[in-house]
Write an enzyme that holds these catalytic residues in place. Structure first.
Site, short mmCIF file in Angstrom:
data_model
loop_
_atom_site.label_atom_id
_atom_site.label_comp_id
_atom_site.label_asym_id
_atom_site.label_seq_id
_atom_site.Cartn_x
_atom_site.Cartn_y
_atom_site.Cartn_z
CG ASP A 67 84.87 -65.57 -57.50
OD1 ASP A 67 84.71 -65.28 -58.71
OD2 ASP A 67 83.99 -66.16 -56.84
CD GLN A 119 83.60 -63.47 -62.31
OE1 GLN A 119 84.08 -64.58 -62.42
NE2 GLN A 119 83.30 -62.71 -63.36
CG HIS A 120 78.39 -62.64 -62.27
ND1 HIS A 120 79.02 -62.07 -63.36
CD2 HIS A 120 78.70 -63.96 -62.30
CE1 HIS A 120 79.68 -63.02 -64.02
NE2 HIS A 120 79.52 -64.15 -63.40
#
Length: 469
Positions: free
Chosen positions: A225, A70-71
């Site tokens: 994820d 992520q991110h």
């Protein structure tokens, strides 16, 4: 020939590809390839790993989906070329920008009401703000911003130019509104210093086919994820997964939209239309790595030392914020070890490390229950499922129910992010209202005598060091 689907986990450390029977969920084959380390990575390395991990598998799949870390922030120019190395979730340089964004939006309560989460250094918007202030020329060249899983999905598509994401991963950017269920372009411009960037298409439904591979296989929307892991574990409302990998993640499936103005719980969306509030720690398996290297033992030896010590580690307590921390939000913090004496043993140090890891995760579980208790039977999580590489350590397994104070289910070893992505791919093939039901066999439920004194000592140390950096 049975219908097969391919689930891909493009994580911080590696690409893992799992070919799965679409009807039964049986794993037919799996392969992996490593990623370079660091918090700033050329995303083209993920594509090289993708080719290796998927060799011989992609052509056997009728559908494919990607679960990704992520991110992370990936910038592309007008020709679709990478502008600069991706900044990953574990790059904390943008902590000041996170604080500034919250202030600019109107404070913590207004921010959480709008986004669903309180920005911390991990979120994509803070990284864009850092780039705007420190590398404005990079943003001037950029036309699109993607998440890691978007970038991998794009390269799988015929022509390599598809541009899509899903609400789960999007909800971790800081410019997606879980209240409005869509992109918030005003927040994006706030992060970029007024620049407009194109954002990926969002699916109308979580099982939508978003693109096709060159051979015609369906490509599902993919997801982050943590959302993929929840899907792979078949978690239901009130279930909490505790993942101990590079990061520690406590994630609860919820029908209710969470909003925590303290920032302890991030109010992400999931991959099914529900929500996935989570509390995340930067330090997790690395705590065990540090202890193992310090004590010069392997992981089995670390478990033996740990179990030779007593609950409470002979009075030794570890606050394991080695590389800063996200929950609680202390990006500049460092670890603190207290309570040592000349009687302290190697086993005490080992046990303090394992207990410190589990106490940090127990804080995350408590935060979820405090926020969502009204929707939980008895105010507690329905089930706690332990996953991740470090969950295989015998000391972690034995101590988890003692520190958490309740029974813990140990999920069978498996690549749950990749399995969740495969389940989403199978869902895209059927188009049904719900994802296919895949049975997970081989889990173990463990119990132990609770050790509340361990958590008490940990929280006292956490409180005393709240102003330390």
């Amino acid at each position: 020939m049975p219908t097969a689907v391919l689930g891909i986990d493009s994580s911080t450390q590696a690409t893992k590809a799992v070919l799965v029977d679409a009807e039964s969920g049986e794993v037919l084959a799996e392969q992996r390839a490593p990623h370079p380390g660091g918090t700033e990575v050329d995303p083209r390395a993920w594509i090289d790993a993708l080719g290796t991990a998927c060799e011989g598998l992609l052509e056997r799949a009728d559908a494919v989906s990607v679960g990704g870390q992520q991110h992370g922030m990936v910038l592309l120019d007008g020709d679709g070329e990478v502008v600069r190395p991706a900044l990953l979730w574990n790059d904390t340089r943008s902590a000041p920008q996170a604080a500034a964004l919250i202030e600019d939006i109107g404070g913590a309560a207004a921010t959480v009401d709008r986004i669903g989460s309180l920005p911390v250094a991990s979120l994509t918007a803070t990284k864009l703000r850092w780039i705007a202030e420190n590398e404005p020329e990079s943003l001037d060249r950029a036309e699109r911003v993607l998440l890691p899983h978007d970038f991998v999905s794009r390269r799988l598509s015929a022509g390599g130019d598809a541009f899509f994401t899903d609400r789960g991963d999007a909800s971790g950017t800081g410019y997606y509104s879980t209240r409005e269920e869509g992109w918030d372009h005003e927040l994006l411009r706030l992060a970029t210093g007024g620049r407009d960037l194109a954002l990926p298409e969002l699916p109308a439904a979580p099982q939508q086919v978003m693109a096709r591979t060159a051979s015609g296989a369906a490509i599902a929307a993919g997801t982050g994820d943590n959302m993929a892991a929840a899907l792979g574990l078949s978690l239901g409302p009130g279930d909490v997964s505790v993942s101990i990998g590079t990061s520690g993640v406590c994630a609860m499936v919820s029908d209710a939209r969470p909003a925590d103005a303290s920032g302890t719980v991030t109010g992400f969306a999931d991959a099914t239309g529900r929500f996935l509030p989570m509390a995340t720690t930067i330090n997790a398996a690395r705590i065990l790595d540090f202890a193992r290297e310090l004590l010069q033992v392997d992981f089995a030896g670390l478990a033996d030392l740990t179990l030779a010590s007593e609950p409470g580690a002979g009075g030794v307590t570890l606050l394991p914020y080695f590389d800063g921390e996200r929950t609680p939000n202390r990006p500049t913090a460092r670890a603190t070890l207290q309570g040592m004496s000349t009687a302290t043993t190697r086993g005490d140090i080992a046990r303090a490390a394992v207990e410190g890891l589990l106490c940090s995760l127990a804080d995350g579980i408590s935060a979820l229950e405090d926020l969502l208790g009204d929707s939980l039977p008895g105010g507690r999580a329905r089930r706690i499922v332990l996953i991740g590489g470090a969950a295989q350590n015998e000391a972690v397994r034995r101590l988890a129910p003692a520190v958490f104070g309740r029974e813990v289910t140990i999920a069978p070893e498996g690549e749950y992010v990749a399995l969740g992505a495969a389940r989403q791919a199978a869902w895209a093939l059927t188009g049904d209202d719900e994802p296919p039901a895949w049975e997970i066999a081989g889990g173990r439920t463990l119990t132990a005598e609770p050790t509340p004194q361990v958590m008490d000592a940990y929280r006292q140390l956490k409180e005393r060091t709240s102003e330390w950096t």
